[in-house]
Design a protein around this motif. Structure first.
Motif, PDB file in Angstrom:
ATOM      1  N   PRO A  73     -31.848  -0.984 -52.761  1.00  0.00           N
ATOM      2  CA  PRO A  73     -31.118  -0.460 -51.595  1.00  0.00           C
ATOM      3  C   PRO A  73     -31.334   1.039 -51.427  1.00  0.00           C
ATOM      4  CG  PRO A  73     -29.696  -1.824 -52.986  1.00  0.00           C
ATOM      5  CD  PRO A  73     -30.955  -1.590 -53.758  1.00  0.00           C
ATOM      6  N   ALA A  74     -31.389   1.473 -50.183  1.00  0.00           N
ATOM      7  CA  ALA A  74     -31.498   2.903 -49.897  1.00  0.00           C
ATOM      8  C   ALA A  74     -30.191   3.591 -50.259  1.00  0.00           C
ATOM      9  CB  ALA A  74     -31.819   3.118 -48.419  1.00  0.00           C
ATOM     10  N   PRO A  75     -30.240   4.790 -50.831  1.00  0.00           N
ATOM     11  CA  PRO A  75     -28.999   5.491 -51.182  1.00  0.00           C
ATOM     12  C   PRO A  75     -28.193   5.863 -49.940  1.00  0.00           C
ATOM     13  CG  PRO A  75     -30.902   6.946 -51.416  1.00  0.00           C
ATOM     14  CD  PRO A  75     -31.448   5.574 -51.154  1.00  0.00           C
ATOM     15  N   GLY A  76     -26.890   5.861 -50.082  1.00  0.00           N
ATOM     16  CA  GLY A  76     -26.026   6.290 -48.992  1.00  0.00           C
ATOM     17  C   GLY A  76     -25.753   5.255 -47.935  1.00  0.00           C
ATOM     18  N   GLN A  77     -26.155   3.992 -48.155  1.00  0.00           N
ATOM     19  CA  GLN A  77     -25.889   2.924 -47.195  1.00  0.00           C
ATOM     20  C   GLN A  77     -24.824   1.997 -47.753  1.00  0.00           C
ATOM     21  OE1 GLN A  77     -26.781   2.405 -44.195  1.00  0.00           O
ATOM     22  NE2 GLN A  77     -28.947   2.698 -43.770  1.00  0.00           N
ATOM     23  N   PRO A  78     -23.918   1.484 -46.909  1.00  0.00           N
ATOM     24  CA  PRO A  78     -22.992   0.459 -47.403  1.00  0.00           C
ATOM     25  C   PRO A  78     -23.763  -0.786 -47.811  1.00  0.00           C
ATOM     26  CG  PRO A  78     -22.872   0.642 -45.003  1.00  0.00           C
ATOM     27  CD  PRO A  78     -23.731   1.768 -45.476  1.00  0.00           C
ATOM     28  N   ALA A 122     -31.406  -8.414 -44.579  1.00  0.00           N
ATOM     29  CA  ALA A 122     -30.729  -8.659 -45.861  1.00  0.00           C
ATOM     30  C   ALA A 122     -31.732  -8.658 -47.010  1.00  0.00           C
ATOM     31  CB  ALA A 122     -30.000 -10.001 -45.823  1.00  0.00           C
ATOM     32  N   MET A 123     -31.382  -7.968 -48.097  1.00  0.00           N
ATOM     33  CA  MET A 123     -32.201  -7.990 -49.302  1.00  0.00           C
ATOM     34  C   MET A 123     -31.829  -9.169 -50.202  1.00  0.00           C
ATOM     35  SD  MET A 123     -32.283  -3.996 -50.406  1.00  0.00           S
ATOM     36  CE  MET A 123     -33.212  -2.782 -49.483  1.00  0.00           C
ATOM     37  N   GLU A 124     -30.542  -9.342 -50.430  1.00  0.00           N
ATOM     38  CA  GLU A 124     -30.096 -10.341 -51.409  1.00  0.00           C
ATOM     39  C   GLU A 124     -29.633 -11.639 -50.765  1.00  0.00           C
ATOM     40  OE1 GLU A 124     -27.121  -8.652 -53.910  1.00  0.00           O
ATOM     41  OE2 GLU A 124     -28.433  -7.051 -54.667  1.00  0.00           O
ATOM     42  N   ALA A 125     -28.785 -11.532 -49.731  1.00  0.00           N
ATOM     43  CA  ALA A 125     -28.188 -12.763 -49.198  1.00  0.00           C
ATOM     44  C   ALA A 125     -27.657 -12.550 -47.796  1.00  0.00           C
ATOM     45  CB  ALA A 125     -27.055 -13.225 -50.107  1.00  0.00           C
ATOM     46  N   VAL A 126     -27.607 -13.659 -47.046  1.00  0.00           N
ATOM     47  CA  VAL A 126     -26.868 -13.725 -45.789  1.00  0.00           C
ATOM     48  C   VAL A 126     -25.534 -14.347 -46.138  1.00  0.00           C
ATOM     49  CG1 VAL A 126     -26.800 -14.699 -43.476  1.00  0.00           C
ATOM     50  CG2 VAL A 126     -28.972 -13.934 -44.443  1.00  0.00           C
ATOM     51  N   HIS A 168     -30.419  -5.393 -32.320  1.00  0.00           N
ATOM     52  CA  HIS A 168     -31.362  -4.404 -31.800  1.00  0.00           C
ATOM     53  C   HIS A 168     -31.190  -3.069 -32.507  1.00  0.00           C
ATOM     54  CE1 HIS A 168     -31.529  -7.387 -28.519  1.00  0.00           C
ATOM     55  NE2 HIS A 168     -32.740  -6.902 -28.295  1.00  0.00           N
ATOM     56  N   ALA A 169     -29.956  -2.671 -32.775  1.00  0.00           N
ATOM     57  CA  ALA A 169     -29.720  -1.416 -33.481  1.00  0.00           C
ATOM     58  C   ALA A 169     -30.094  -1.515 -34.952  1.00  0.00           C
ATOM     59  CB  ALA A 169     -28.247  -1.014 -33.341  1.00  0.00           C
ATOM     60  N   ALA A 170     -30.068  -2.724 -35.516  1.00  0.00           N
ATOM     61  CA  ALA A 170     -30.354  -2.915 -36.941  1.00  0.00           C
ATOM     62  C   ALA A 170     -31.843  -2.944 -37.244  1.00  0.00           C
ATOM     63  CB  ALA A 170     -29.714  -4.218 -37.432  1.00  0.00           C
ATOM     64  N   LYS A 171     -32.663  -3.085 -36.230  1.00  0.00           N
ATOM     65  CA  LYS A 171     -34.112  -3.207 -36.452  1.00  0.00           C
ATOM     66  C   LYS A 171     -34.631  -1.995 -37.221  1.00  0.00           C
ATOM     67  CE  LYS A 171     -38.087  -4.965 -33.906  1.00  0.00           C
ATOM     68  NZ  LYS A 171     -39.158  -3.993 -34.080  1.00  0.00           N
ATOM     69  N   GLY A 172     -35.365  -2.251 -38.294  1.00  0.00           N
ATOM     70  CA  GLY A 172     -35.894  -1.185 -39.128  1.00  0.00           C
ATOM     71  C   GLY A 172     -35.007  -0.808 -40.295  1.00  0.00           C
ATOM     72  N   LEU A 173     -33.765  -1.321 -40.321  1.00  0.00           N
ATOM     73  CA  LEU A 173     -32.837  -1.013 -41.407  1.00  0.00           C
ATOM     74  C   LEU A 173     -32.804  -2.158 -42.417  1.00  0.00           C
ATOM     75  CD1 LEU A 173     -29.872   0.449 -39.314  1.00  0.00           C
ATOM     76  CD2 LEU A 173     -31.748   1.687 -40.395  1.00  0.00           C
ATOM     77  N   GLU A 174     -32.187  -1.916 -43.580  1.00  0.00           N
ATOM     78  CA  GLU A 174     -32.044  -2.962 -44.592  1.00  0.00           C
ATOM     79  C   GLU A 174     -30.785  -2.722 -45.403  1.00  0.00           C
ATOM     80  OE1 GLU A 174     -35.848  -2.603 -46.447  1.00  0.00           O
ATOM     81  OE2 GLU A 174     -35.271  -0.896 -47.685  1.00  0.00           O
ATOM     82  N   PHE A 175     -30.162  -3.825 -45.828  1.00  0.00           N
ATOM     83  CA  PHE A 175     -28.904  -3.782 -46.566  1.00  0.00           C
ATOM     84  C   PHE A 175     -28.937  -4.850 -47.658  1.00  0.00           C
ATOM     85  CE2 PHE A 175     -28.249  -2.481 -42.213  1.00  0.00           C
ATOM     86  CZ  PHE A 175     -27.511  -1.318 -42.322  1.00  0.00           C
ATOM     87  N   GLN A 176     -28.075  -4.675 -48.665  1.00  0.00           N
ATOM     88  CA  GLN A 176     -28.027  -5.681 -49.720  1.00  0.00           C
ATOM     89  C   GLN A 176     -27.624  -7.041 -49.152  1.00  0.00           C
ATOM     90  OE1 GLN A 176     -25.792  -2.963 -52.717  1.00  0.00           O
ATOM     91  NE2 GLN A 176     -26.621  -4.634 -53.939  1.00  0.00           N
ATOM     92  N   LYS A 177     -26.574  -7.053 -48.316  1.00  0.00           N
ATOM     93  CA  LYS A 177     -26.090  -8.305 -47.755  1.00  0.00           C
ATOM     94  C   LYS A 177     -25.850  -8.145 -46.263  1.00  0.00           C
ATOM     95  CE  LYS A 177     -23.870  -9.741 -52.073  1.00  0.00           C
ATOM     96  NZ  LYS A 177     -22.609 -10.128 -52.745  1.00  0.00           N
ATOM     97  N   VAL A 178     -26.005  -9.250 -45.557  1.00  0.00           N
ATOM     98  CA  VAL A 178     -25.786  -9.262 -44.106  1.00  0.00           C
ATOM     99  C   VAL A 178     -24.825 -10.382 -43.758  1.00  0.00           C
ATOM    100  CG1 VAL A 178     -26.879  -9.880 -41.899  1.00  0.00           C
ATOM    101  CG2 VAL A 178     -27.952  -8.183 -43.384  1.00  0.00           C
ATOM    102  N   ARG A 179     -23.852 -10.053 -42.913  1.00  0.00           N
ATOM    103  CA  ARG A 179     -22.954 -11.057 -42.330  1.00  0.00           C
ATOM    104  C   ARG A 179     -23.302 -11.193 -40.855  1.00  0.00           C
ATOM    105  NH1 ARG A 179     -16.453 -10.312 -41.140  1.00  0.00           N
ATOM    106  NH2 ARG A 179     -16.213 -12.219 -39.887  1.00  0.00           N
ATOM    107  N   LEU A 180     -23.531 -12.415 -40.417  1.00  0.00           N
ATOM    108  CA  LEU A 180     -23.859 -12.658 -39.012  1.00  0.00           C
ATOM    109  C   LEU A 180     -22.601 -12.970 -38.216  1.00  0.00           C
ATOM    110  CD1 LEU A 180     -27.018 -14.960 -39.348  1.00  0.00           C
ATOM    111  CD2 LEU A 180     -26.971 -12.503 -38.908  1.00  0.00           C
ATOM    112  N   SER A 181     -22.540 -12.414 -37.012  1.00  0.00           N
ATOM    113  CA  SER A 181     -21.422 -12.700 -36.121  1.00  0.00           C
ATOM    114  C   SER A 181     -21.599 -14.088 -35.489  1.00  0.00           C
ATOM    115  CB  SER A 181     -21.332 -11.638 -35.034  1.00  0.00           C
ATOM    116  OG  SER A 181     -20.419 -12.005 -34.033  1.00  0.00           O
ATOM    117  N   GLU A 182     -20.479 -14.707 -35.159  1.00  0.00           N
ATOM    118  CA  GLU A 182     -20.515 -16.031 -34.521  1.00  0.00           C
ATOM    119  C   GLU A 182     -21.166 -15.992 -33.144  1.00  0.00           C
ATOM    120  OE1 GLU A 182     -19.588 -18.935 -35.705  1.00  0.00           O
ATOM    121  OE2 GLU A 182     -18.827 -18.224 -37.628  1.00  0.00           O
TER     122      GLU A 182
END
Length: 606
Positions: free
Chosen positions: A419-424, A584-588, A542-556
């Motif tokens: 994970p990149a430092p400083g990201q939730p 997502a790096m680890e899990a959805v 669209h705003a998330a494109k190019g970013l990465e996080f440990q986990k991602v939660r998808l909206s309904e």
């Protein structure tokens, strides 16, 4: 041929791999009689060509100072010894090796790069092994700035808009270049409306409303709707090489401006025929050409990025480069493609890198340039399929989406990444802006700190709120001013005559306007201004494109939009879902979320 000419010829060759290139330089040095002159010529040639020659510059300096010629030749031989090929500090994959070797041979490359497949690191490696004046085109300024720090100094990293601004002629320059202003093109749109004048085919436009509008509410096009048609037409004109508007794009603009819900390919084709038979394409293209000529003459000193880019695409100079690297190629519009084609026709080597599965900007005039350019020109086709970002769990889900959308590429997992430092650790990704507002409100009730890269647009929500409580005099939103009451808006929502964001926002307010007022206050206290302070990041795909996080939660709301998209819009909606999942790096995360995604896209896993 003197030594300087020999060195320039060697430095300019592309047909040899790096080791052979270095061997020839060393041989030229070894065979020269006048050692000091050889050193000086070599240093000058390297500097002129922006070649990384630290080992050889050191050797040349030794020759110039009268050092042991045999010892220095051994130093050159050690520097020329084959090195293990690395990309980003790791051993190159077979795919990366093939790409780098083909680039060094001077071939034009078409590279299909999956999410997290280390495409930027591969491009950086290419420029180190294939040194020459180069330009890296990025999709936005943030990516260009980050890339510039990674590329060697003979590579310039820019966006096309930045290049256009740099080369803008003096007579078009504005005193205050506020190109980000939302109303930057307003003057030009008004000029287009005036240029069309009384030639608007109003009878045809009203006929379209009757054919596609609400069955129980036939109506006439308003002045505001005509303004929207002109606005959509102008934006489409700016993305075209030919001033004659592309018919499908114009029909889409008409449907958008008039809120015509086109749900099937048959309906779309029918509308295109209706538009084609009318005078609208002709009068808009003729008026647009006249307005554009006035713009080029410097009459309009207030304009936006798209006007500036179109000028550069049609009239701007060619860059003094030998290698053009194009990132995110799937999101280019026809005008951007023309800029790239002009450079290739002039002898510049072109490397296109992109992912058709991440083509999500069709609404903004973009085309899937990866596929369009693939079949039009001669390319060496390559791929980057190893994802260094995603875990096997995420990769499997992403591959299911790729299969459902009939993409050729499949990912192989070598993640999760670091994970990149400083990201939730967690990102909640939504399909709509209204979904983001609802998601932020949900986290606010649990006292979570929320970061949004792009602050949520509560303007629409507040405007709906005023309409709901009967204060229509406070409503300023141009899309809402056409509705006299909350019930009138509700009829349009139920008749599918408003966009998804407005429909969802309407339902949120309609549930309980008093509760929504409390939600907005809670949201303001929950939002933080830096990702390092947040428990969760909330954004659209669209705003998330190019970013990465440990986990991602998808909206309904992903599933609601996908269900409503119809056959024509399904492909892009699946691309948007793929972009969200591969952040997502680890899990959805979320109970049963992976199963819900597979159910929505029509795949199952045992």
């Amino acid at each position: 041929m003197n030594l300087e000419d020999q060195l320039r010829a060697v430095l300019g060759r592309r047909e040899h791999p790096p080791v052979e290139w270095l061997r020839q330089i060393g041989q030229a040095l070894n065979n020269a009689a006048a050692v000091p002159e050889v050193a000086a010529d070599f240093v000058a040639a390297c500097r002129r060509e922006s070649v990384p020659g630290d080992a050889f510059l050191s050797a040349a300096k030794g020759l110039g100072e009268g050092g042991d010629k045999r010892a220095i030749w051994r130093q050159l031989q050690r520097a020329m010894a084959p090195q293990s090929l690395t990309v980003g500090g790791f051993a190159a994959t077979d795919e990366q090796r093939r790409i780098i070797e083909a680039a060094c041979r001077g071939e034009h490359l078409w590279v299909a790069a999956g999410a997290g497949a280390s495409k930027t690191s591969t491009l950086v490696a290419i420029t180190h092994h294939h040194p020459c004046p180069s330009l890296y085109l990025a999709f936005n300024r943030g990516i260009a700035t980050q890339a510039q720090a990674r590329f060697p100094n003979w590579v310039e990293a820019k966006t096309l808009h930045a290049l256009a601004l740099k080369h803008l002629p003096e007579h078009l320059r504005q005193e205050e270049m506020d190109l980000s202003a939302s109303d930057a093109s307003r003057e030009l749109v008004i000029a287009l409306i005036d240029a069309v004048g009384s030639a608007w085919p109003m009878q045809d436009i009203n006929d379209w409303l009757g054919r596609f509008g609400a069955d129980d509410a036939p109506r006439q096009a308003s002045r505001h709707e005509v303004r929207l048609i002109a606005e959509r037409a102008w934006q489409q004109l700016l993305t075209q090489v030919d001033p004659m508007l592309a018919l499908p794009a114009l029909a889409a603009g008409v449907a958008d401006a008039l809120k015509l819900q086109i749900k099937t390919a048959k309906q779309r084709a029918f509308l295109e025929q209706l538009v084609e038979r009318s005078t609208l394409p002709r009068v808009l293209s003729e008026a647009g050409a006249a307005v554009w000529q006035d713009f080029e003459d410097g009459r309009y000193l207030r304009f936006g990025f798209n006007e500036m880019l179109r000028w550069f695409g049609l009239s701007g100079p060619l860059m003094p480069i030998r290698l053009l690297l194009v990132d995110e190629a799937q999101d280019l519009n026809p005008l951007m493609l023309n800029i790239i084609q002009r450079h290739r026709d002039a002898g510049v080597q072109v490397i296109l890198v992109g992912d058709s599965a991440q083509a999500i900007y069709g609404w903004n005039g973009s085309v899937d340039a990866m596929q369009r350019m693939r079949h039009r020109l001669q390319w060496t086709e390559c791929q980057l399929s190893t994802t260094f970002r995603c875990s096997p769990m995420v990769t499997e889900l992403a591959n299911d989406i790729l299969a459902a959308n009939e993409h050729e590429l499949r990912l192989t997992a070598r993640g999760p990444g670091t994970p990149a430092p400083g990201q939730p650790a967690l990102a909640a990704i939504c399909r709509t802006n209204a979904g983001c507002v609802e998601m932020i409100a949900s986290y606010a009730t649990r006292n979570k700190r929320v970061y949004c890269p792009k602050k949520p647009d509560t303007y629409l929500m507040w405007q709906l709120f005023w309409l709901k409580i009967g204060k229509s005099d406070k409503v300023e939103h141009p899309e809402l001013k056409r509705y006299s009451s909350w019930n009138a808006l509700g009829d349009s929502v139920r008749g599918d005559q408003v966009d998804r964001d407005m429909a969802l926002a309407y339902r949120i307010i309609d549930q309980d306007p008093g509760d929504f007022s409390k939600k907005l206050k809670a949201m303001k206290s929950a939002l933080v201004d830096a990702p390092a302070r947040a428990d969760v990041a909330v954004m659209t795909a669209h705003a998330a494109k190019g970013l990465e996080f440990q986990k991602v939660r998808l909206s309904e709301d992903f599933f609601d939009v996908l269900e409503d998209a119809g056959p024509e819009g399904r492909a892009e909606e699946l691309n948007i879902l793929y972009v969200a999942v591969t952040r997502a790096m680890e899990a959805v995360t979320g109970r049963g979320m992976a199963d819900a995604v597979r159910a929505a896209i029509g795949t199952r896993r045992s």
